[in-house]
Design a protein around this motif. Structure first.
Motif, PDB file in Angstrom:
ATOM      1  N   GLN A  91     125.356  50.112 151.934  1.00 50.51           N
ATOM      2  CA  GLN A  91     124.553  49.222 151.100  1.00 50.51           C
ATOM      3  C   GLN A  91     124.319  49.891 149.751  1.00 50.51           C
ATOM      4  O   GLN A  91     123.935  51.044 149.698  1.00 50.51           O
ATOM      5  N   VAL A  92     124.576  49.149 148.693  1.00 53.68           N
ATOM      6  CA  VAL A  92     124.389  49.677 147.356  1.00 53.68           C
ATOM      7  C   VAL A  92     122.963  49.426 146.915  1.00 53.68           C
ATOM      8  O   VAL A  92     122.422  48.339 147.079  1.00 53.68           O
ATOM      9  N   GLN A  93     122.351  50.456 146.360  1.00 55.65           N
ATOM     10  CA  GLN A  93     121.008  50.302 145.840  1.00 55.65           C
ATOM     11  C   GLN A  93     120.875  51.087 144.545  1.00 55.65           C
ATOM     12  O   GLN A  93     121.339  52.225 144.457  1.00 55.65           O
ATOM     13  N   ALA A 147     121.085  56.159 142.508  1.00 57.24           N
ATOM     14  CA  ALA A 147     122.088  55.280 143.110  1.00 57.24           C
ATOM     15  C   ALA A 147     122.348  55.689 144.549  1.00 57.24           C
ATOM     16  O   ALA A 147     122.304  56.869 144.902  1.00 57.24           O
ATOM     17  N   ARG A 175     127.848  52.739 147.768  1.00 56.78           N
ATOM     18  CA  ARG A 175     129.087  52.778 147.001  1.00 56.78           C
ATOM     19  C   ARG A 175     128.855  53.007 145.515  1.00 56.78           C
ATOM     20  O   ARG A 175     129.764  53.431 144.798  1.00 56.78           O
ATOM     21  N   ALA A 176     127.670  52.733 145.044  1.00 59.40           N
ATOM     22  CA  ALA A 176     127.380  52.924 143.616  1.00 59.40           C
ATOM     23  C   ALA A 176     127.537  54.381 143.203  1.00 59.40           C
ATOM     24  O   ALA A 176     127.778  54.677 142.032  1.00 59.40           O
ATOM     25  N   SER A 179     130.898  55.145 141.461  1.00 58.49           N
ATOM     26  CA  SER A 179     131.288  54.418 140.253  1.00 58.49           C
ATOM     27  C   SER A 179     131.618  55.409 139.139  1.00 58.49           C
ATOM     28  O   SER A 179     130.765  56.220 138.780  1.00 58.49           O
ATOM     29  N   ASN A 194     123.491  50.133 135.953  1.00 58.05           N
ATOM     30  CA  ASN A 194     124.525  49.479 136.749  1.00 58.05           C
ATOM     31  C   ASN A 194     125.871  50.067 136.347  1.00 58.05           C
ATOM     32  O   ASN A 194     125.969  50.877 135.415  1.00 58.05           O
ATOM     33  N   LEU A 227     129.189  45.713 138.497  1.00 56.71           N
ATOM     34  CA  LEU A 227     129.716  45.765 139.852  1.00 56.71           C
ATOM     35  C   LEU A 227     128.653  45.530 140.923  1.00 56.71           C
ATOM     36  O   LEU A 227     128.952  44.979 141.982  1.00 56.71           O
ATOM     37  N   TRP A 228     127.458  45.975 140.662  1.00 54.68           N
ATOM     38  CA  TRP A 228     126.454  46.009 141.727  1.00 54.68           C
ATOM     39  C   TRP A 228     125.292  45.088 141.449  1.00 54.68           C
ATOM     40  O   TRP A 228     125.052  44.675 140.319  1.00 54.68           O
ATOM     41  N   THR A 229     124.549  44.782 142.518  1.00 55.19           N
ATOM     42  CA  THR A 229     123.340  43.974 142.388  1.00 55.19           C
ATOM     43  C   THR A 229     122.321  44.730 141.545  1.00 55.19           C
ATOM     44  O   THR A 229     122.117  45.934 141.721  1.00 55.19           O
ATOM     45  N   TRP A 230     121.690  44.012 140.647  1.00 53.72           N
ATOM     46  CA  TRP A 230     120.698  44.652 139.783  1.00 53.72           C
ATOM     47  C   TRP A 230     119.497  45.164 140.596  1.00 53.72           C
ATOM     48  O   TRP A 230     119.077  44.536 141.554  1.00 53.72           O
TER      49      TRP A 230
END
Length: 119
Positions: free
Chosen positions: A1-3, A24, A27-28, A31, A95, A106-109
């Motif tokens: 889970q990306v956070q 982060a 997966r973030a 980046s 991000n 790429l990711w949720t804010w």
């Protein structure tokens, strides 16, 4: 889970400094490029600064005042903001920008961190 979790904002006076952090996870952390964005009231979210492989990029209005950096060991991106101005007032987000600028990051804010600069 990306956070993405931003922190470090606050209420300061013009000319003061702040350092923002973006932690982060997931997966973030892999980046290659990470960036800071900001959104002022009634305006669209805008690019502020990015870092990739040691190279840094800034929007013109913050050049010479802001410094972006990254600590890969801590999975954290920083934004050192000096000589703050009232026009820097905004919610700041981090991000990973898409390689195609027209596409969303790429990711949720995350929730962002509020920076308010008074005169």
């Amino acid at each position: 889970q990306v956070q993405l979790v931003e922190s470090g904002g606050g209420l300061v006076q013009a000319g003061d400094s702040l350092r923002l952090s973006c932690a982060a996870s997931g997966r973030a952390t892999s980046s290659p490029t990470m960036a800071w964005f900001r959104q002022a009231p009634g305006e669209e979210r805008q690019f502020v600064a990015a870092v990739r492989s040691g190279y840094t990029y800034y929007t013109d209005s913050v050049k010479g005042r802001f410094t972006i950096s990254r600590d890969n060991a801590k999975n954290t991106v920083y934004l050192q903001m000096n000589n703050l101005k009232p026009e820097d007032t905004a919610v700041y987000y981090c991000n990973a920008p898409h390689s195609a600028p027209a596409l969303p990051p790429l990711w949720t804010w995350g929730q962002g961190t509020q920076v308010t600069v008074s005169t």
